[in-house]
Motif scaffolding. Structure first.
Motif, PDB file in Angstrom:
ATOM      1  N   SER A 328       0.832  -1.199   0.000  1.00  0.00           N
ATOM      2  CA  SER A 328       0.000   0.000   0.000  1.00  0.00           C
ATOM      3  C   SER A 328       0.873   1.260   0.000  1.00  0.00           C
ATOM      4  O   SER A 328       0.578   2.237  -0.693  1.00  0.00           O
ATOM      5  CB  SER A 328      -0.902  -0.048   1.248  1.00  0.00           C
ATOM      6  N   ALA A 329       1.951   1.227   0.771  1.00  0.00           N
ATOM      7  CA  ALA A 329       2.803   2.420   0.917  1.00  0.00           C
ATOM      8  C   ALA A 329       3.604   2.729  -0.335  1.00  0.00           C
ATOM      9  O   ALA A 329       3.942   3.887  -0.595  1.00  0.00           O
ATOM     10  CB  ALA A 329       3.754   2.232   2.096  1.00  0.00           C
ATOM     11  N   ARG A 330       3.907   1.700  -1.133  1.00  0.00           N
ATOM     12  CA  ARG A 330       4.755   1.955  -2.303  1.00  0.00           C
ATOM     13  C   ARG A 330       4.035   2.811  -3.340  1.00  0.00           C
ATOM     14  O   ARG A 330       4.668   3.448  -4.173  1.00  0.00           O
ATOM     15  CB  ARG A 330       5.235   0.640  -2.916  1.00  0.00           C
ATOM     16  N   LYS A 331       2.688   2.835  -3.275  1.00  0.00           N
ATOM     17  CA  LYS A 331       1.930   3.548  -4.316  1.00  0.00           C
ATOM     18  C   LYS A 331       2.263   5.045  -4.339  1.00  0.00           C
ATOM     19  O   LYS A 331       2.394   5.639  -5.407  1.00  0.00           O
ATOM     20  CB  LYS A 331       0.425   3.332  -4.117  1.00  0.00           C
ATOM     21  N   ALA A 332       2.387   5.652  -3.162  1.00  0.00           N
ATOM     22  CA  ALA A 332       2.714   7.085  -3.119  1.00  0.00           C
ATOM     23  C   ALA A 332       4.107   7.323  -3.715  1.00  0.00           C
ATOM     24  O   ALA A 332       4.328   8.298  -4.446  1.00  0.00           O
ATOM     25  CB  ALA A 332       2.645   7.599  -1.685  1.00  0.00           C
ATOM     26  N   VAL A 333       5.049   6.424  -3.399  1.00  0.00           N
ATOM     27  CA  VAL A 333       6.411   6.577  -3.945  1.00  0.00           C
ATOM     28  C   VAL A 333       6.385   6.384  -5.461  1.00  0.00           C
ATOM     29  O   VAL A 333       7.041   7.120  -6.205  1.00  0.00           O
ATOM     30  CB  VAL A 333       7.398   5.593  -3.276  1.00  0.00           C
ATOM     31  N   ASP A 334       5.606   5.421  -5.932  1.00  0.00           N
ATOM     32  CA  ASP A 334       5.512   5.191  -7.388  1.00  0.00           C
ATOM     33  C   ASP A 334       4.997   6.451  -8.095  1.00  0.00           C
ATOM     34  O   ASP A 334       5.486   6.812  -9.170  1.00  0.00           O
ATOM     35  CB  ASP A 334       4.568   4.013  -7.694  1.00  0.00           C
ATOM     36  N   ILE A 335       4.001   7.119  -7.493  1.00  0.00           N
ATOM     37  CA  ILE A 335       3.466   8.359  -8.101  1.00  0.00           C
ATOM     38  C   ILE A 335       4.562   9.427  -8.130  1.00  0.00           C
ATOM     39  O   ILE A 335       4.784  10.093  -9.139  1.00  0.00           O
ATOM     40  CB  ILE A 335       2.236   8.859  -7.309  1.00  0.00           C
ATOM     41  N   ILE A 336       5.268   9.577  -7.007  1.00  0.00           N
ATOM     42  CA  ILE A 336       6.304  10.622  -6.925  1.00  0.00           C
ATOM     43  C   ILE A 336       7.444  10.335  -7.916  1.00  0.00           C
ATOM     44  O   ILE A 336       7.893  11.246  -8.621  1.00  0.00           O
ATOM     45  CB  ILE A 336       6.815  10.736  -5.469  1.00  0.00           C
ATOM     46  N   LEU A 337       7.864   9.088  -8.011  1.00  0.00           N
ATOM     47  CA  LEU A 337       8.926   8.766  -8.987  1.00  0.00           C
ATOM     48  C   LEU A 337       8.411   8.990 -10.411  1.00  0.00           C
ATOM     49  O   LEU A 337       9.164   9.414 -11.299  1.00  0.00           O
ATOM     50  CB  LEU A 337       9.429   7.330  -8.782  1.00  0.00           C
ATOM     51  N   GLY A 338       7.112   8.768 -10.634  1.00  0.00           N
ATOM     52  CA  GLY A 338       6.498   9.062 -11.936  1.00  0.00           C
ATOM     53  C   GLY A 338       6.510  10.557 -12.225  1.00  0.00           C
ATOM     54  O   GLY A 338       6.754  10.977 -13.365  1.00  0.00           O
ATOM     55  N   ILE A 339       6.272  11.373 -11.200  1.00  0.00           N
ATOM     56  CA  ILE A 339       6.326  12.833 -11.373  1.00  0.00           C
ATOM     57  C   ILE A 339       7.746  13.259 -11.752  1.00  0.00           C
ATOM     58  O   ILE A 339       7.951  14.064 -12.666  1.00  0.00           O
ATOM     59  CB  ILE A 339       5.856  13.558 -10.091  1.00  0.00           C
ATOM     60  N   TYR A 340       8.747  12.712 -11.046  1.00  0.00           N
ATOM     61  CA  TYR A 340      10.142  13.066 -11.366  1.00  0.00           C
ATOM     62  C   TYR A 340      10.475  12.673 -12.805  1.00  0.00           C
ATOM     63  O   TYR A 340      11.136  13.420 -13.533  1.00  0.00           O
ATOM     64  CB  TYR A 340      11.112  12.379 -10.394  1.00  0.00           C
ATOM     65  N   GLU A 341       9.989  11.501 -13.209  1.00  0.00           N
ATOM     66  CA  GLU A 341      10.298  11.042 -14.570  1.00  0.00           C
ATOM     67  C   GLU A 341       9.631  11.957 -15.602  1.00  0.00           C
ATOM     68  O   GLU A 341      10.256  12.356 -16.585  1.00  0.00           O
ATOM     69  CB  GLU A 341       9.806   9.591 -14.740  1.00  0.00           C
ATOM     70  N   SER A 342       8.370  12.325 -15.348  1.00  0.00           N
ATOM     71  CA  SER A 342       7.669  13.200 -16.289  1.00  0.00           C
ATOM     72  C   SER A 342       8.351  14.562 -16.373  1.00  0.00           C
ATOM     73  O   SER A 342       8.531  15.113 -17.463  1.00  0.00           O
ATOM     74  CB  SER A 342       6.204  13.368 -15.867  1.00  0.00           C
ATOM     75  N   ALA A 343       8.742  15.103 -15.202  1.00  0.00           N
ATOM     76  CA  ALA A 343       9.376  16.430 -15.194  1.00  0.00           C
ATOM     77  C   ALA A 343      10.707  16.395 -15.944  1.00  0.00           C
ATOM     78  O   ALA A 343      11.056  17.352 -16.635  1.00  0.00           O
ATOM     79  CB  ALA A 343       9.586  16.897 -13.755  1.00  0.00           C
ATOM     80  N   SER A 344      11.449  15.289 -15.837  1.00  0.00           N
ATOM     81  CA  SER A 344      12.756  15.274 -16.499  1.00  0.00           C
ATOM     82  C   SER A 344      12.637  14.911 -17.983  1.00  0.00           C
ATOM     83  O   SER A 344      13.397  15.430 -18.800  1.00  0.00           O
ATOM     84  CB  SER A 344      13.740  14.356 -15.768  1.00  0.00           C
TER      85      SER A 344
END
Ligand SMILES: NC(=O)c1ccc[n+]([C@@H]2O[C@H](COP(=O)([O-])OP(=O)(O)OC[C@H]3O[C@@H](n4cnc5c(N)ncnc54)[C@H](O)[C@@H]3O)[C@@H](O)[C@H]2O)c1
Length: 351
Positions: A328-344
């Motif tokens: 359950s907790a990994r989902k927030a990290v997955d979203i944040i890593l997705g944001i970093y990937e999109s921004a870069s």
């Protein structure tokens, strides 16, 4: 297991003492030991809350009889320290974020399964009455079709905060800036309430601090259920403004502001017929205008941590799953890593 559960803490800096206070407030828990690599830090915590101080995690795990270990070290060490404790057969509660890379998260989940222990990740706002109430209403489909889910985190951290620990705001040990350290609480709530995020487009920037990672970010989201959403987060909004989570549906809407339910309106409770322009809903005033943690990182309510530690004790006693387990907790990290990937990459990222 009729005796109190025996707890050890790794890391006695800012959040470690909150864990110590929470553990000692729970009747079914006892604080046995604290380990911190920095001389005198664990001693300071045990002087106040009891237990034996250590400067070595290995020695604490070897010498003490422990049921649960809580990990309060810098974010990029969570996996290493959680895995050490799980490999020694202890259940683990790790601070947020679960970890800062997909690889470290995968390893934690693997070690947990291999050693058949329980793993919980702190996301204390899941235990706030407002979050639970809105989650329950969503389960009951009280908001109808969910249309928008927004999280706004306009916090303030001084330059001195980022300079107070060599790891703060670094890619290597914080894993990022405002998103993975501060906004993760609201991002976790947003995905818990709205459901899984399917795709992301984002900008991040460093606007108000001298630091390696972002202190401002905006993201647009599409959820798996078709709803749209936004995240806007910064640590550059002086003096730290209210955190807001908006859940908006075609049969009702809710706003959680500074962890309190500041607005709730459901079509099912309307006496008059709903016209083309909706109804004149009277908005309840929020109970407070300033969230302590929006300006002060140390102002974390011990009570929410105690509720989450109590949930872990329940899971151990009943041999069930803690509310915020690793999956359950990994989902927030997955979203944040997705944001970093999109921004870069400047592209939409699909999760
Ligand atoms: N849930 C919340 O509201 C909340 C609030 C603050 C911090 N946190 C999280 O807690 C974690 C720690 O944050 P903090 O602000 O307390 O950091 P901190 O720097 O104040 O404390 C970290 C402690 O870990 C110790 N440490 C580092 N390496 C170690 C090792 N190998 N062995 C033993 N001890 C070691 C350090 O000496 C330090 O005392 C972070 O992941 C942060 O995201 C969560």
């Amino acid at each position: 297991m009729t005796e109190k559960l025996r707890f050890g803490i790794i890391g006695g800096g800012v959040i470690g003492p909150t864990h110590a206070e929470a553990i000692t407030s729970i009747a079914d828990a006892t604080l046995v030991a604290v380990a911190d690599i920095k001389s005198g830090v664990a001693q300071k915590v045990t002087d106040k809350y009891g237990g034996t101080p250590y400067t070595s995690i290995e020695e604490m795990l070897k010498d003490e009889q422990l049921d649960v270990v809580t990990v309060c070290t810098p974010s990029g060490f969570h996996g290493r320290h959680a895995c050490m404790a799980m490999r020694s057969g202890r259940h683990v509660i790790v601070e947020k974020p679960m970890e800062i890379t997909h690889a470290a998260i995968e390893e934690m989940l693997h070690v947990q399964q291999e050693h058949k222990v329980k793993l919980a990740v702190i996301s204390q706002h899941r235990f706030d009455p407002a979050s639970i109430q809105v989650h329950q209403l969503i389960e009951e489909k009280a908001f109808g079709k969910l249309v928008l889910g927004n999280a706004i985190i306009p916090w303030w951290r001084s330059q001195a905060y980022y300079d107070s620990g060599a790891w703060r705001g670094t890619r290597q040990l914080d894993g990022g800036g405002v998103l993975i350290n501060q906004a993760i609480h609201s991002i976790d709530l947003l995905q818990w309430l709205m459901g899984p995020v399917k795709s992301i487009f984002a900008y991040t920037d460093t606007l108000a601090h001298q630091m390696e990672t972002e202190d401002a970010a905006v993201a647009v989201l599409r959820f798996a259920n078709g709803a749209l959403g936004t995240i806007a987060a910064t640590t550059g909004a002086y003096p730290g403004v209210a955190t807001r989570i908006e859940i908006l549906g075609d049969k009702g809407s809710a706003i959680i502001e500074n962890d309190q339910l500041s607005y709730l309106h459901l079509a099912s409770e309307d006496k008059e017929e709903i016209g083309a322009y909706g109804v004149n809903a009277s908005t309840q005033k929020p109970e407070s205008s300033g969230d302590a943690t929006s300006s002060n990182p140390a102002a974390v309510s011990v009570n929410s941590h105690a509720l989450q530690i109590t949930d872990m004790i329940r899971a151990i006693r009943e041999d069930s799953t803690p509310l915020v387990d690793g999956q359950s907790a990994r989902k927030a990290v997955d979203i944040i890593l997705g944001i970093y990937e999109s921004a870069s990459t400047k592209r939409e990222v699909t999760l």
